[in-house]
Write an enzyme that holds these catalytic residues in place. Structure first.
Site, PDB file in Angstrom:
ATOM      1  CB  VAL A  11     -55.809  -7.312  12.917  1.00 61.89           C
ATOM      2  CG1 VAL A  11     -55.866  -5.670  12.265  1.00 61.89           C
ATOM      3  CG2 VAL A  11     -54.523  -8.003  12.768  1.00 61.89           C
ATOM      4  CB  SER A  12     -55.090 -11.084  17.209  1.00 67.80           C
ATOM      5  OG  SER A  12     -55.207 -12.050  18.318  1.00 67.80           O
ATOM      6  N   PRO A  13     -58.492 -11.131  17.015  1.00 64.43           N
ATOM      7  CG  PRO A  13     -59.977 -12.944  16.554  1.00 64.43           C
ATOM      8  CD  PRO A  13     -58.713 -12.233  16.011  1.00 64.43           C
ATOM      9  CD1 TRP A  14     -56.970 -15.442  18.332  1.00 68.70           C
ATOM     10  CD2 TRP A  14     -58.700 -16.074  19.708  1.00 68.70           C
ATOM     11  NE1 TRP A  14     -57.959 -16.406  17.673  1.00 68.70           N
ATOM     12  CE2 TRP A  14     -58.817 -16.822  18.908  1.00 68.70           C
ATOM     13  CE3 TRP A  14     -59.384 -16.292  20.862  1.00 68.70           C
ATOM     14  CZ2 TRP A  14     -59.910 -17.517  18.346  1.00 68.70           C
ATOM     15  CZ3 TRP A  14     -60.513 -17.191  20.524  1.00 68.70           C
ATOM     16  CH2 TRP A  14     -60.811 -17.626  19.560  1.00 68.70           C
TER      17      TRP A  14
END
Length: 202
Positions: A11-14
């Site tokens: 759930v981290s775009p990074w």
């Protein structure tokens, strides 16, 4: 064998922006890449970070600009406000943990493809990565059994919690975060530095 511990969350775009680069760097230098999914909200709470919605508006605005720029720079389509974000990252993490064990024990499945497909499901395709059907589809596409949804639940939950504690002890405070030996690299924009470190440049 030397190892890269890759602390991450789908759930981290990074983490999504890391793409295949961590895999490529590990292969280039002949080191093992081990995924260590953890709960980013719990990590923030224990290291002084703030959930996205509690950050100052200037930080939130900058985040959107940087996400847009990185999407173009990396050639990776991204939905700035996906339909199913935030969502519970634990079920996808359990699947990654279980699949990684299978891949290491049997050589079956592609753990790297699984991680990338789950990240893309959230940030590119606007699917809910907390849903069994979405996770199961990603498992199958990467060569794993959908049965890992259930068989890996208990062991996955234990490892998920342990990853958080190990990460905290190792100095992890955000995701994605890479540790090899005593060297630490935070963020998808530090993968080149990880590469150079493994090459002996620093």
């Amino acid at each position: 064998m030397q190892q890269i511990d890759y602390y991450m969350s789908v759930v981290s775009p990074w983490t999504y922006f890391c793409g295949s680069r961590p895999v490529e760097v590990a292969a280039k230098h002949g080191v093992r890449l081990r995924y260590r999914p953890l709960d980013p909200m719990a990590l923030f709470a224990r290291t002084g970070g703030l959930p996205l919605g509690e950050r100052h508006e200037s930080r939130q605005a900058y985040r959107f600009q940087e996400l847009r720029r990185q999407s173009v720079k990396l050639g990776m389509p991204l939905t700035l406000k996906p339909a199913f974000f935030p969502t519970n990252p634990a079920p996808a993490a359990y699947a990654i943990i279980a699949a990684q064990e299978v891949a290491e024990e049997t050589g079956e499945g592609d753990i790297h493809a699984l991680v990338q497909s789950l990240c893309a499901a959230c940030w590119r395709d606007e699917k809910n990565v907390a849903e069994d059907e979405v996770i199961g589809d990603c498992l199958e596409a990467a060569g794993f059994s959908r049965g890992l949804l259930m068989s890996g639940l208990i062991s996955g939950a234990d490892t998920y919690a342990r990853n958080l504690e190990q990460g905290l002890l190792a100095g992890v405070f955000g995701v994605p975060f890479f540790i090899t030996g005593d060297e630490k690299f935070w963020g998808q924009d530090r993968i080149d530095d990880l590469d150079r470190h493994l090459a002996g440049e620093f």
